[in-house]
Each structure stands twice: as structure tokens, then as C-alpha cells.
Design a protein around this motif. Sequence first.
Motif, PDB file in Angstrom:
ATOM      1  N   GLY A 344      -7.638 -71.783  14.800  1.00 15.47           N
ATOM      2  CA  GLY A 344      -7.315 -72.835  13.838  1.00 15.47           C
ATOM      3  C   GLY A 344      -8.371 -72.989  12.767  1.00 15.47           C
ATOM      4  O   GLY A 344      -8.048 -73.161  11.580  1.00 15.47           O
ATOM      5  N   ALA A 345      -9.647 -72.941  13.173  1.00 20.47           N
ATOM      6  CA  ALA A 345     -10.720 -73.047  12.185  1.00 20.47           C
ATOM      7  C   ALA A 345     -10.695 -71.869  11.218  1.00 20.47           C
ATOM      8  O   ALA A 345     -10.907 -72.023  10.009  1.00 20.47           O
ATOM      9  N   THR A 346     -10.398 -70.686  11.751  1.00 23.69           N
ATOM     10  CA  THR A 346     -10.322 -69.514  10.873  1.00 23.69           C
ATOM     11  C   THR A 346      -9.170 -69.622   9.894  1.00 23.69           C
ATOM     12  O   THR A 346      -9.300 -69.317   8.701  1.00 23.69           O
ATOM     13  N   ALA A 347      -8.000 -70.097  10.401  1.00 25.25           N
ATOM     14  CA  ALA A 347      -6.847 -70.259   9.507  1.00 25.25           C
ATOM     15  C   ALA A 347      -7.113 -71.307   8.435  1.00 25.25           C
ATOM     16  O   ALA A 347      -6.741 -71.136   7.270  1.00 25.25           O
ATOM     17  N   LEU A 348      -7.765 -72.422   8.814  1.00 23.53           N
ATOM     18  CA  LEU A 348      -8.086 -73.449   7.817  1.00 23.53           C
ATOM     19  C   LEU A 348      -9.059 -72.926   6.768  1.00 23.53           C
ATOM     20  O   LEU A 348      -8.929 -73.223   5.574  1.00 23.53           O
ATOM     21  N   THR A 349     -10.011 -72.152   7.212  1.00 18.14           N
ATOM     22  CA  THR A 349     -10.969 -71.585   6.259  1.00 18.14           C
ATOM     23  C   THR A 349     -10.287 -70.636   5.282  1.00 18.14           C
ATOM     24  O   THR A 349     -10.553 -70.652   4.072  1.00 18.14           O
ATOM     25  N   VAL A 350      -9.379 -69.810   5.824  1.00  8.93           N
ATOM     26  CA  VAL A 350      -8.651 -68.879   4.952  1.00  8.93           C
ATOM     27  C   VAL A 350      -7.753 -69.643   3.983  1.00  8.93           C
ATOM     28  O   VAL A 350      -7.598 -69.261   2.812  1.00  8.93           O
ATOM     29  N   ARG A 351      -7.168 -70.746   4.476  1.00 10.97           N
ATOM     30  CA  ARG A 351      -6.245 -71.501   3.623  1.00 10.97           C
ATOM     31  C   ARG A 351      -6.976 -72.226   2.500  1.00 10.97           C
ATOM     32  O   ARG A 351      -6.498 -72.312   1.363  1.00 10.97           O
ATOM     33  N   THR A 352      -8.124 -72.783   2.777  1.00 12.00           N
ATOM     34  CA  THR A 352      -8.857 -73.566   1.767  1.00 12.00           C
ATOM     35  C   THR A 352      -9.860 -72.762   0.978  1.00 12.00           C
ATOM     36  O   THR A 352     -10.478 -73.287   0.051  1.00 12.00           O
ATOM     37  N   ALA A 353     -10.052 -71.522   1.298  1.00 10.57           N
ATOM     38  CA  ALA A 353     -11.033 -70.716   0.564  1.00 10.57           C
ATOM     39  C   ALA A 353     -10.496 -70.384  -0.831  1.00 10.57           C
ATOM     40  O   ALA A 353      -9.284 -70.222  -1.026  1.00 10.57           O
ATOM     41  N   PRO A 354     -11.352 -70.292  -1.849  1.00 12.81           N
ATOM     42  CA  PRO A 354     -10.881 -69.954  -3.215  1.00 12.81           C
ATOM     43  C   PRO A 354     -10.359 -68.529  -3.256  1.00 12.81           C
ATOM     44  O   PRO A 354     -10.847 -67.637  -2.569  1.00 12.81           O
ATOM     45  N   THR A 355      -9.304 -68.349  -4.096  1.00 11.52           N
ATOM     46  CA  THR A 355      -8.684 -67.028  -4.215  1.00 11.52           C
ATOM     47  C   THR A 355      -9.209 -66.234  -5.396  1.00 11.52           C
ATOM     48  O   THR A 355      -8.842 -65.071  -5.550  1.00 11.52           O
ATOM     49  N   HIS A 356     -10.000 -66.821  -6.262  1.00 10.45           N
ATOM     50  CA  HIS A 356     -10.559 -66.095  -7.396  1.00 10.45           C
ATOM     51  C   HIS A 356     -12.011 -66.514  -7.553  1.00 10.45           C
ATOM     52  O   HIS A 356     -12.448 -67.539  -7.020  1.00 10.45           O
ATOM     53  N   TYR A 357     -12.693 -65.728  -8.345  1.00 16.95           N
ATOM     54  CA  TYR A 357     -14.117 -65.971  -8.547  1.00 16.95           C
ATOM     55  C   TYR A 357     -14.319 -67.049  -9.588  1.00 16.95           C
ATOM     56  O   TYR A 357     -13.743 -67.003 -10.684  1.00 16.95           O
TER      57      TYR A 357
END
Length: 406
Positions: A344-357
Motif C-alpha cells: 500500500g505504501a508503495t502504491a501510494l508513493t507511485v500514485r502521488t509521485a510527480p510524473t514530469h520533471y
Amino acid sequence: MTRSPATPLPPPKARRRLREAAALTQTQLATRVNVTRATIRAWESGRTAPRGRKREAYARLLKTLAEEDAARRTRSAPPPEPAPTPTPEPTPVLEPVSGPASDTASGPVSDPVSGPEKGSEPEPGSGSEPEPVPEPAPEHPALTPAQAFDALYEFSAPALVRQAYLLTGRRELARESVERAFQTAWERWPEVARDRDPVGWVRATAYEFALSPWQRFRPRHRQPEPPPADPGDRTLLNALLRLGPQHRRTLVLYDGVGLDLPETAAETEASTPAAANRLLHARETVAGRLPALADPRVLHQRLTELASAERLWAAKPTGVRKGGERRTRFRTRAAIAFTVALIGATALTVRTAPTHYEPAVSPGVAVRGVPPRVAPGSLSEAERELRQKLRDRLQDGPERLEPRLE
């Protein structure tokens, strides 16, 4: 999902014997298997078992050592003596039987192997009665794993609790150590059931738990327990507890349990000379406080009396098995919960992480050459008159211009 059968290995004592027969140290053997020396000690004592590729490599190496040992034994064995040639016995000569011919020809012919022919009855008084057919021995039903575990527990648990009491001087810790050891044995029952000495396997595990240095940090084990009532027993127990853990374990195994020196060395994960030195040092220390125990036989008797004098009890085997199963279920559920939380923590991190620089904001730079801001001061008399004049004239607007005739 079924697991593939693990590569079979010889018992721990046989592993140590093969290594010593090949004149290899634990460090050399560890180098050939690509493990540490502590791992080899644990494998030879039976405390742990190799797995995976390490198990296969260890099994191949032990097989090679066994073949070399067999070859050495074959070369060193004396040649077998030739068997004596049997002397031919003279062929018996059949002589005619005196009497009428009907005596020899009449009557059924019996076969020396199968007996008399079917349907023929022995003559009365001839003494050739049929031999009784032996009844087959009753077959014992095979024990289930739970029944075998219960039998092993009822056979060895009381003695192991008394031995653990000699090691720790604590009744509750001794009982808990034996229960934990049997719970571990139940978790790994296929391996323990195939071991040549399952009692030794459980004993080594119980000793490791009882002598663990982490026991001193447990709150309920910090308070001392009431000592034995007999003064002699108190003195002997204090003398045992003054010994180091390894010296105390060696003394209990050799003089208390009755193991020989190689077995004691294998169980304490030490060489035979080191185990002998520990035993001598422990005996000297105990004899220094109790000179009457200088004789090993007297020491063995006193250790037995000290362990038997205390009222030590062990739980029922069913409770031990269920306790181990509950602990296993708890660990399994805790591992599953931790895995789910990590996912769950990994999925949340992937979901909220920025997709561009996103470039970082550049730091500010001080601008030089700008004059400082000066606050306006008070107006002078001329400035005040000018301000009043502008206010008076501009209040009604400019004057109207009218054309005039000149």
C-alpha cells in the motif's frame, strides 16, 4: 503448491565425523562451501539446516568425503583370509532294508521339502504330526505426526526441564525454554522425526534459548527467584551459576546428562580439546567451592539430586503444539499485514509521485546599485503656500474666458 524434496544429508554427528576424518577444519570446509565458519558449526550441531544451493553443495561435498573415507578404510583394512576348501564328504551308500518288500514299497511317498502328499494322513503312532503354522506377529499401527510428537514430549520434557533449571537457576525460564524448543521442533517436525537423536536436537535448541543473552532484558526475569531450601543445593546452584555459559553447559552435558566428550563438543559447537578444557575448568571451579564434589561420580549424583529436588513441571503436549501453531499463525498474519502495508505504501508513493520533471526554483540574487528609499521630510514654508494656492484655485475650476471688444 508442493515443494521438491530436499537433498538428503547425513546426521549432524556424521557430518562432523566425515570432516574430522578428512583432516579438515571448520574454516576450510566453510571455504569450500562458500559459507562462514559459524554456519558450519550450526550445521554440524544440528541447530540449523542448509537450504537451497548451499544444501546441494554441502551434500555433494559430504558425499565426496564419505567416498574418500570409505576408500581409506578399504586400503587400510587387512586382506581377507582365503576360505578353507571344504573336504568332499563320502557319498552315502543305500543299503537294503531287511524285512518284507511290502514294508518299503507300501505307503504314501513324502517329499522332503513340501511334506507328505495332499490327502494323505499320517499313520497313528508314527510320530509324524503336522507342525503348527506360526501366527503372524501383530502389526503396530503407524503413529501420526501428532502422536509421535506427544510421545517424544512425554518421554523427554521432564528431564529437559530439570537440565534447563541447572543451566539457568530459574524454574519458569527452564519450562519456557523447553516449550519453545518443542514448538520449534513441531514447526520442523519432518526434519526432527528423521533425525537419529531427536532428543538431542530438542535439547540443543532448549539450551540455546535458555542461555540466550537477551533473556536478561526481559522484565520478569530481572527479579530473582527463591533459592532451593537445602543449603547444600543453594551452594551448588550458586557455584554452577558462577560459571560461564559454555562451561556450565559443558559440565551439565558431560557430568549431568552423561554424554561422552565428542558428543559434548559437537553439541556445544567446540572442538574436542576445547570441550575438555572447559570441563576441567568447570570441575575445578565447583570443587573449589565444594571440595566434596571433586569426584565426578559424586558430582553427577549431586547434580541429579539438585535437579530432582525442585518441583518442576511441564505443560501438556497438546498445549505445546497448539501454542506453537498459534505463534506460527500470528507470525504468518503479521508477515502478511506487513507485506500488505508495504504494498500500500508503495502504491501510494507511485500514485502521488510527480510524473514530469519540475526544475527547482533558482536561489535569489542580490541587486546592487539601487539607491536606498528615503522617506519624505516636512514641507517648507514656500511649499505649503504653493499647496494652499493650488487647493484654493483648483477648487472651483478655471475662470471662464469671455471675449471683450477693444
